[in-house]
Design a protein around this motif. Sequence first.
Motif, short mmCIF file in Angstrom:
data_model
loop_
_atom_site.label_atom_id
_atom_site.label_comp_id
_atom_site.label_asym_id
_atom_site.label_seq_id
_atom_site.Cartn_x
_atom_site.Cartn_y
_atom_site.Cartn_z
N UNK A 60 -13.09 -80.07 -21.61
CA UNK A 60 -13.74 -78.78 -21.32
C UNK A 60 -15.05 -78.99 -20.56
N UNK A 61 -15.80 -80.04 -20.97
CA UNK A 61 -17.06 -80.32 -20.28
C UNK A 61 -16.83 -80.68 -18.81
N UNK A 62 -15.76 -81.47 -18.57
CA UNK A 62 -15.45 -81.85 -17.20
C UNK A 62 -15.04 -80.63 -16.37
N UNK A 63 -14.22 -79.77 -16.98
CA UNK A 63 -13.81 -78.55 -16.28
C UNK A 63 -15.02 -77.66 -15.99
N UNK A 64 -15.93 -77.58 -16.95
CA UNK A 64 -17.13 -76.76 -16.75
C UNK A 64 -17.99 -77.33 -15.62
N UNK A 65 -18.14 -78.67 -15.62
CA UNK A 65 -18.93 -79.30 -14.56
C UNK A 65 -18.31 -79.06 -13.19
N UNK A 66 -16.97 -79.20 -13.13
CA UNK A 66 -16.29 -78.94 -11.86
C UNK A 66 -16.46 -77.50 -11.41
N UNK A 67 -16.36 -76.59 -12.39
CA UNK A 67 -16.51 -75.17 -12.05
C UNK A 67 -17.93 -74.86 -11.57
N UNK A 68 -18.92 -75.48 -12.24
CA UNK A 68 -20.30 -75.26 -11.81
C UNK A 68 -20.55 -75.82 -10.41
N UNK A 69 -19.97 -76.99 -10.15
CA UNK A 69 -20.13 -77.58 -8.82
C UNK A 69 -19.51 -76.69 -7.75
N UNK A 70 -18.30 -76.20 -8.06
CA UNK A 70 -17.62 -75.33 -7.11
C UNK A 70 -18.39 -74.04 -6.91
N UNK A 71 -18.93 -73.50 -8.01
CA UNK A 71 -19.70 -72.25 -7.91
C UNK A 71 -20.96 -72.46 -7.07
N UNK A 72 -21.60 -73.62 -7.24
CA UNK A 72 -22.80 -73.90 -6.45
C UNK A 72 -22.48 -73.99 -4.97
N UNK A 73 -21.39 -74.70 -4.66
CA UNK A 73 -20.99 -74.80 -3.25
C UNK A 73 -20.67 -73.42 -2.69
N UNK A 74 -19.98 -72.62 -3.50
CA UNK A 74 -19.62 -71.27 -3.05
C UNK A 74 -20.87 -70.43 -2.84
N UNK A 75 -21.86 -70.61 -3.76
CA UNK A 75 -23.10 -69.85 -3.64
C UNK A 75 -23.86 -70.26 -2.37
N UNK A 76 -23.87 -71.56 -2.07
CA UNK A 76 -24.55 -72.02 -0.86
C UNK A 76 -23.91 -71.42 0.39
N UNK A 77 -22.59 -71.41 0.40
CA UNK A 77 -21.89 -70.86 1.57
C UNK A 77 -22.13 -69.36 1.69
N UNK A 78 -22.14 -68.70 0.52
CA UNK A 78 -22.38 -67.26 0.54
C UNK A 78 -23.79 -66.96 1.04
N UNK A 79 -24.76 -67.77 0.59
CA UNK A 79 -26.14 -67.57 1.03
C UNK A 79 -26.25 -67.79 2.53
N UNK A 80 -25.51 -68.79 3.02
CA UNK A 80 -25.53 -69.06 4.45
C UNK A 80 -24.97 -67.87 5.23
N UNK A 81 -23.87 -67.31 4.71
CA UNK A 81 -23.27 -66.16 5.38
C UNK A 81 -24.19 -64.95 5.34
N UNK A 82 -24.86 -64.75 4.20
CA UNK A 82 -25.76 -63.61 4.08
C UNK A 82 -26.94 -63.74 5.04
N UNK A 83 -27.45 -64.98 5.16
CA UNK A 83 -28.56 -65.18 6.10
C UNK A 83 -28.11 -64.89 7.53
N UNK A 84 -26.87 -65.35 7.83
CA UNK A 84 -26.34 -65.08 9.16
C UNK A 84 -26.18 -63.58 9.40
N UNK A 85 -25.73 -62.86 8.36
CA UNK A 85 -25.57 -61.42 8.50
C UNK A 85 -26.91 -60.72 8.72
N UNK A 86 -27.94 -61.19 7.98
CA UNK A 86 -29.26 -60.58 8.15
C UNK A 86 -29.80 -60.83 9.56
N UNK A 87 -29.54 -62.08 10.02
CA UNK A 87 -30.00 -62.41 11.37
C UNK A 87 -29.29 -61.54 12.41
N UNK A 88 -28.01 -61.34 12.21
CA UNK A 88 -27.24 -60.50 13.13
C UNK A 88 -27.73 -59.06 13.11
#
Length: 284
Positions: free
Chosen positions: A108-136
């Motif tokens: 469970x701990x490994x699954x949680x760590x993987x999920x957190x890592x994936x969520x962080x990557x997804x959050x970074x990409x989302x933040x990048x897209x949002x910044x691009x949208x604001x710039x546009x």
Amino acid sequence: MSHTAHIPSHRKPRRSASKLAVRAGVAGGVLSTLAMAGTASASPTAEPLAETTLEMPVLNLDLGAEVSSAVTKAAENTRAAAVEGELTAQEESARTGAAAEAKKAKEDAQLKADAEKKAKEEADRKAEAERANRSTARATLATASGSNSTEGSTAKSSKNSVSAPATGSAAAIVNFARAQVGKAYVMGGTGPSSFDCSGLVQAAYRQAGITLPRMSQAQSTAGTSVSLNALQPGDILYWGSKGSAYHVAVYVGGGKFVGAQNSGTGIVERSLSYDKPTGAVRVL
């Protein structure tokens, strides 16, 4: 011989009365036994002799108590053995259960760590897209304002940015980038049907045999910094601070760039006036 002289007697000495009585009793008992035996043999229908019953000795109270105590003790030992066996089985079951729980907790701990890592990557990409949208959005608002001074300044900058047609590796990068125009913007996309901004730049440079980092922050530091007034086809444009850029695109010459802007516009070719970049780096 004198008349008074003692003459020995020839008679046998008399037996004592007690001895005679004993002998008579013995003889009588023998004769009686013989008589009874004869009678028994002579009368076959006579009743059989009564059997003699032997009485067994009775256990005294002390022996009975000892037996009862031994039985009680044996029963207690049996119960104790049963309880000990049950306790042993419970301990074994507890150890097995603990091991299974520990294994599950680790998984469970490994699954949680993987999920957190994936969520962080997804959050970074989302933040990048949002910044691009604001710039546009900011660029669109600036264009809609119809500011002549801004248009003039941008035109001058674009004129200074014009460079010779792309050749060699730069041509491969530019041609690939332009070929993706019209495709969808998908966060985390790396092709071939959809891209995000850094995924497009990375794929374009792959056509020239150059491997770039995956994220826009790292791509903004991949080469040598160049002035926006001295751009060449194939240069990487970035928005935001160098090393922490939130958006990147490929400069294709003629004062234009190709970039995966956002989910609303997809991959487009725009002039620098559409959304002026912060800086640029040259990898070629």
